[in-house]
Write a protein that holds these residues in place. Structure first.
Motif, mmCIF file in Angstrom:
data_model
loop_
_atom_site.group_PDB
_atom_site.id
_atom_site.type_symbol
_atom_site.label_atom_id
_atom_site.label_comp_id
_atom_site.label_asym_id
_atom_site.label_seq_id
_atom_site.Cartn_x
_atom_site.Cartn_y
_atom_site.Cartn_z
ATOM 1 N N SER A 1 0.814 -1.220 0.000
ATOM 2 C CA SER A 1 0.000 0.000 0.000
ATOM 3 C C SER A 1 0.847 1.269 0.000
ATOM 4 O O SER A 1 0.437 2.283 -0.546
ATOM 5 C CB SER A 1 -0.959 -0.006 1.189
ATOM 6 O OG SER A 1 -0.242 0.117 2.397
ATOM 7 N N ASP A 2 2.048 1.219 0.598
ATOM 8 C CA ASP A 2 2.876 2.428 0.652
ATOM 9 C C ASP A 2 4.350 2.037 0.778
ATOM 10 O O ASP A 2 4.825 1.704 1.855
ATOM 11 C CB ASP A 2 2.454 3.282 1.848
ATOM 12 C CG ASP A 2 3.134 4.640 1.848
ATOM 13 O OD1 ASP A 2 3.871 4.951 0.891
ATOM 14 O OD2 ASP A 2 2.919 5.383 2.811
ATOM 15 N N TYR A 3 5.066 2.092 -0.343
ATOM 16 C CA TYR A 3 6.487 1.749 -0.358
ATOM 17 C C TYR A 3 7.358 2.793 0.327
ATOM 18 O O TYR A 3 8.441 2.499 0.792
ATOM 19 C CB TYR A 3 7.003 1.639 -1.805
ATOM 20 C CG TYR A 3 6.526 0.443 -2.547
ATOM 21 C CD1 TYR A 3 6.933 -0.826 -2.177
ATOM 22 C CD2 TYR A 3 5.678 0.585 -3.636
ATOM 23 C CE1 TYR A 3 6.502 -1.937 -2.882
ATOM 24 C CE2 TYR A 3 5.244 -0.513 -4.341
ATOM 25 C CZ TYR A 3 5.664 -1.776 -3.961
ATOM 26 O OH TYR A 3 5.242 -2.866 -4.647
ATOM 27 N N THR A 4 6.880 4.029 0.345
ATOM 28 C CA THR A 4 7.719 5.132 0.801
ATOM 29 C C THR A 4 7.849 5.220 2.313
ATOM 30 O O THR A 4 8.737 5.893 2.811
ATOM 31 C CB THR A 4 7.160 6.468 0.288
ATOM 32 O OG1 THR A 4 5.832 6.647 0.789
ATOM 33 C CG2 THR A 4 7.147 6.497 -1.229
ATOM 34 N N ARG A 5 6.995 4.530 3.041
ATOM 35 C CA ARG A 5 7.009 4.617 4.500
ATOM 36 C C ARG A 5 7.534 3.305 5.073
ATOM 37 O O ARG A 5 7.011 2.239 4.802
ATOM 38 C CB ARG A 5 5.594 4.874 4.999
ATOM 39 C CG ARG A 5 5.535 5.454 6.357
ATOM 40 C CD ARG A 5 4.134 5.798 6.690
ATOM 41 N NE ARG A 5 3.274 4.625 6.492
ATOM 42 C CZ ARG A 5 2.112 4.447 7.056
ATOM 43 N NH1 ARG A 5 1.632 5.367 7.835
ATOM 44 N NH2 ARG A 5 1.399 3.378 6.843
#
Length: 197
Positions: free
Chosen positions: A58-62
């Motif tokens: 869902s969110d690679y950046t976090r």
């Protein structure tokens, strides 16, 4: 006096035997409880890796390090699933570990985000290979060996300089005697003497 000592020694031996029987019967119960605890821990590891993968997708950046279980916990879960005869479930967990490692590498390269994931190690492969051979699936063990051999971090010798933990996501895998013995056993069960040698 001698007869008294002999009778006393016989009674002592009987008491020791009965206490050993009690210990062995209670240790069987403890073993069952211990295995059930390991089974519950393995299920928990499976759930945690699923949650971690969902979060990663869902969110690679976090980066959230606490979502994933450690490699040691995953290896214990693989062993528990294999010991219970759930080899397919163990292989699915292994596939999720590989997927997490791949996604972590992608996130590090593309977004410069470091995810601490349970990437498969030599112990992971050895655990799965031994359980596959025990389950009568030596071909699966050979395929796992080939998969390990094709992994980017596979080396035949230990590197002179080891990377600093946390700087690189590559896991260095150097086969040991245990892994080689498992592989030879798998080839022997496949009746492939040439490769076993």
């Amino acid at each position: 006096k001698n007869q008294y000592r002999r009778i006393k020694n016989q009674n002592n031996r009987k008491q020791r035997r009965s206490s050993n029987k009690i210990k062995s019967s209670s240790s069987g119960k403890d073993d069952k409880n211990s295995f059930e605890a390991r089974w519950q821990a393995a299920i928990d590891v499976e759930e945690r890796i699923n949650v971690g993968l969902d979060q990663m997708r869902s969110d690679y950046t976090r980066s959230i390090a606490m979502l994933f279980p450690s490699v040691r916990e995953c290896n214990a879960a693989l062993a528990t699933f294999g010991d219970r005869g759930e080899l397919l479930r163990a292989l699915r967990l292994f596939a999720k570990m590989r997927k997490a490692a791949y996604l972590a590498q992608f996130a590090q390269e593309k977004y410069n985000t470091l995810w601490l994931v349970p990437a498969p190690t030599l112990e992971t492969y050895s655990t799965l290979m031994s359980r596959a051979v025990s389950a009568g699936k030596p071909l699966v063990a050979v395929r796992l060996w080939l998969l390990m051999k094709n992994q980017a971090g596979f080396r035949l010798q230990k590197p002179k300089v080891t990377p600093i933990a946390g700087i690189t996501s590559e896991v260095i895998i150097v086969p040991d005697v245990k892994a080689a013995n498992i592989l030879m056993n798998a080839y022997a069960k496949l009746a492939d003497v040439r490769k076993a040698e």
